[in-house]
Design an enzyme around this catalytic site. Structure first.
Site, PDB file in Angstrom:
ATOM      1  N   LYS A 107      -2.975  -0.291 -13.608  1.00  0.00           N
ATOM      2  CA  LYS A 107      -4.054  -1.250 -13.836  1.00  0.00           C
ATOM      3  C   LYS A 107      -5.295  -0.530 -14.356  1.00  0.00           C
ATOM      4  O   LYS A 107      -5.582   0.604 -13.948  1.00  0.00           O
ATOM      5  CB  LYS A 107      -4.353  -1.977 -12.517  1.00  0.00           C
ATOM      6  CG  LYS A 107      -5.329  -3.137 -12.603  1.00  0.00           C
ATOM      7  CD  LYS A 107      -5.440  -3.807 -11.230  1.00  0.00           C
ATOM      8  CE  LYS A 107      -6.442  -4.942 -11.210  1.00  0.00           C
ATOM      9  NZ  LYS A 107      -6.509  -5.588  -9.861  1.00  0.00           N
ATOM     10  N   SER A 188      -5.969 -10.736 -10.255  1.00  0.00           N
ATOM     11  CA  SER A 188      -6.617  -9.798 -11.180  1.00  0.00           C
ATOM     12  C   SER A 188      -5.651  -8.745 -11.706  1.00  0.00           C
ATOM     13  O   SER A 188      -5.878  -8.193 -12.776  1.00  0.00           O
ATOM     14  CB  SER A 188      -7.830  -9.131 -10.523  1.00  0.00           C
ATOM     15  OG  SER A 188      -7.470  -8.068  -9.690  1.00  0.00           O
ATOM     16  N   SER A 212      -4.782 -10.027  -5.219  1.00  0.00           N
ATOM     17  CA  SER A 212      -4.641  -9.628  -6.624  1.00  0.00           C
ATOM     18  C   SER A 212      -3.367  -8.877  -6.971  1.00  0.00           C
ATOM     19  O   SER A 212      -3.111  -8.625  -8.144  1.00  0.00           O
ATOM     20  CB  SER A 212      -5.849  -8.794  -7.058  1.00  0.00           C
ATOM     21  OG  SER A 212      -6.989  -9.613  -7.172  1.00  0.00           O
TER      22      SER A 212
END
Length: 556
Positions: A107, A188, A212
């Site tokens: 990420k 997210s 998330s």
């Protein structure tokens, strides 16, 4: 020596017929579903190289990323790293680590000290560099992984605005899910989820503060593990909340997620929360056995269907109830109607935003102080807010509501009022919530739809989400709250969640694996967009007797 020349069409047909039909360990694995065991078997047997595998993943990313925006950037050194690992494999005299030569995405808030950016989706941090890798990335490199690139995310991990679109960032664009048109990717860690689901890498890392990892995992038909806060280091991960942030794996199978967790977990002197982690880690991979549900005590919260009002458009409760029946058949005892009085108290108090906002205000400057270069001179949240407002590279499509609230409150996490709120919520979410329910009823886990599991484990407890099914073909499309994407439609995946006590990941992994083996649901839910490029397209076959030369437009 004889030379055979085939046209592109001929070689494609040959490959499809002899190699591309199944992931059985003897043919080239299909990357949409390839497991670590299959990839390692092929690498170790010399059927393909890490360079060829990395090239295949890069081609898959390039094929779909213009539509899905799951990956922000590809590591420009990925192929060089893969080649070095191929050489190490040839020279090895001892067994290699499980992730040797395996490409992984991380990420875009997880720091890497290389040629890639680490921006949390904001152009404010473009060009900023770190002196060293984050601890989790360093451990991946030590395990032999290829850091393939950075996955897109909700900007600042969802902490710019309450009105922003899931998976949108100024740096990466709008991530879109692949299971129905204009799918809201949820959470997210959206790029990490979409990429893992479509086989744009073997697996990916995400981060979770409040849903998330497991929320986008459930919406994108993969397995997500949110580890106990303190099991995985957050050093050089752009923070939201030191009390809630956790770095965890996102993969297509439970066993693969367990492998990835094994590689990154453990104490780190630069994250004092990890002092609570077990000195000797459990073997998370060994926990994956089919009878792991036998004898387990599982709890279902009282009135669980009303615990998350938005879920009625998100998941099939009928599928959840049917899955509970499977757990019982597998030997688990399920206690229904478990009381969690702190849940309602916590929602009424509404302290979550204040608690995480104060952490963000306090923790972000600590990360920014670690930067080696900082071209936009960003040192705190106020600088971020000013840059975002003034920069032509930052969209004005979404407001700065969360930034504004945090800055206006000006509460940091050392103030007495913050500790009062934190202590109140800790009691509500633990003794009166998940942890109390588990311990008071001698339960191994609470079970709920994944999107609820992430809301009851808000104070650092672990959650795992495993695919449970999808909506039917007649499901109506529904727009999300900001009217940017569809948060519901036909073929929308949903997940089954296990929430456990602190550092009970091995137990949760075992139960999730046993459920996965019972249902084999993931393979029945197919994306409507997926790459056509596969490993077979990158592998060149040659021997002393036979060469296949793929040429375009040449006829033998």
């Amino acid at each position: 020596m004889r030379l055979f020349v085939f046209t592109t069409g001929a070689i494609s047909l040959l490959l499809q017929g002899s190699l591309g039909r199944a992931n059985d360990g003897h043919r080239l694995p299909l990357l949409l579903e390839a497991t670590l065991d299959e990839l390692r078997a092929g690498l170790d047997a010399g059927r393909f190289t890490s360079v060829e595998l990395t090239k295949a993943y890069i081609a898959r990313i390039q094929e779909v990323n213009k539509d899905l925006h799951a990956v922000t950037e590809i590591n420009p050194d990925a192929l060089v790293i893969a080649a070095e690992l191929d050489r190490a494999r040839k020279a090895a005299t001892a067994p290699l680590k499980p992730l040797h030569g395996i490409p992984i995405l991380v990420k875009n808030n997880i720091g890497t000290a290389d040629k890639m950016n680490n921006t949390a989706g904001s152009t404010a941090l473009l060009g900023a560099t770190l002196r060293e890798d984050s601890t989790v990335v360093r451990r991946l490199r030590e395990a032999g992984a290829v850091i393939l690139g950075k996955a897109n995310l909700s900007q600042w991990a969802g902490s710019r605005s309450l009105q922003a679109s899931n998976g949108w960032s100024a740096h990466g664009g709008q991530t879109i899910g692949a299971y129905f048109p204009q799918q809201d990717p949820d959470g997210s860690s959206s790029g990490s989820a979409v990429a893992a689901s479509l086989g744009l890498a073997w697996a990916s890392l995400g981060t979770e503060t409040l849903g998330s990892i497991c929320d986008p995992a459930h919406a994108n038909n993969i397995v997500g593990i949110k580890p106990t806060v303190g099991l995985t280091s957050r050093f050089l991960v752009i923070p939201i909340s030191e009390h809630q942030d956790s770095v965890g794996p996102m993969a297509r199978t439970v066993k693969d997620a367990a492998h990835l967790l094994q590689a990154i977990a453990g104490p780190d002197s630069r994250d004092n929360y990890t002092r609570a982690a077990p000195g000797t880690l459990p073997d998370y991979v060994a926990a994956c056995h089919k009878d792991a549900l036998k004898g387990k005590r599982l709890g279902v919260p009282r009135d669980y269907r009303s615990m998350y009002p938005y879920l009625s458009a998100d998941v099939s409760f009928d599928a959840f109830d049917a899955t509970v029946g499977l757990l019982r058949e597998a030997g688990a005892e399920v206690l229904e109607g478990v009381d969690m009085p702190g849940w309602e108290l916590m929602n009424k108090a509404g302290r979550t935003g204040i608690i995480t906002g104060a952490d963000f205000l306090t923790d972000l400057p600590k990360y920014l102080a670690e930067l080696e270069t900082n071209p936009n001179d960003i040192h705190d949240l106020s600088d971020v807010r000013t840059f975002t407002d003034q920069s032509s590279t930052e969209s004005d499509e979404f407001d700065f509501m969360t930034f504004n609230m945090v800055l206006k409150r000006n509460i940091n996490n050392t103030m007495p009022i913050w500790w009062e709120y934190y202590t109140e919520r800790y009691h509500q979410s633990n003794e009166l919530g998940l942890i109390g329910a588990l311990r008071n009823n001698s339960l191994d886990a609470m079970i709920v739809p994944s999107a609820i599991a992430t809301k009851i484990a808000v104070q650092g407890a672990p959650v795992i989400s495993v695919p449970m099914g999808c909506t039917g073909p007649d499901t109506a499309y529904h727009r999300n709250e900001v009217d940017t994407l569809n948060d519901m439609g036909p073929n929308h995946p949903f997940g089954f969640g296990f929430a456990g006590d602190y550092f009970s990941e091995d137990k949760l992994i075992g139960m999730a694996y046993a459920l996965e083996q019972l249902t084999q649901v993931r393979g029945t839910v197919r994306p409507h967009i997926q790459p056509r490029t596969d490993l077979q397209d990158m592998v060149a076959f040659e021997s002393e007797e036979l060469y296949f030369i793929v040429t375009s437009g040449y006829t033998a």
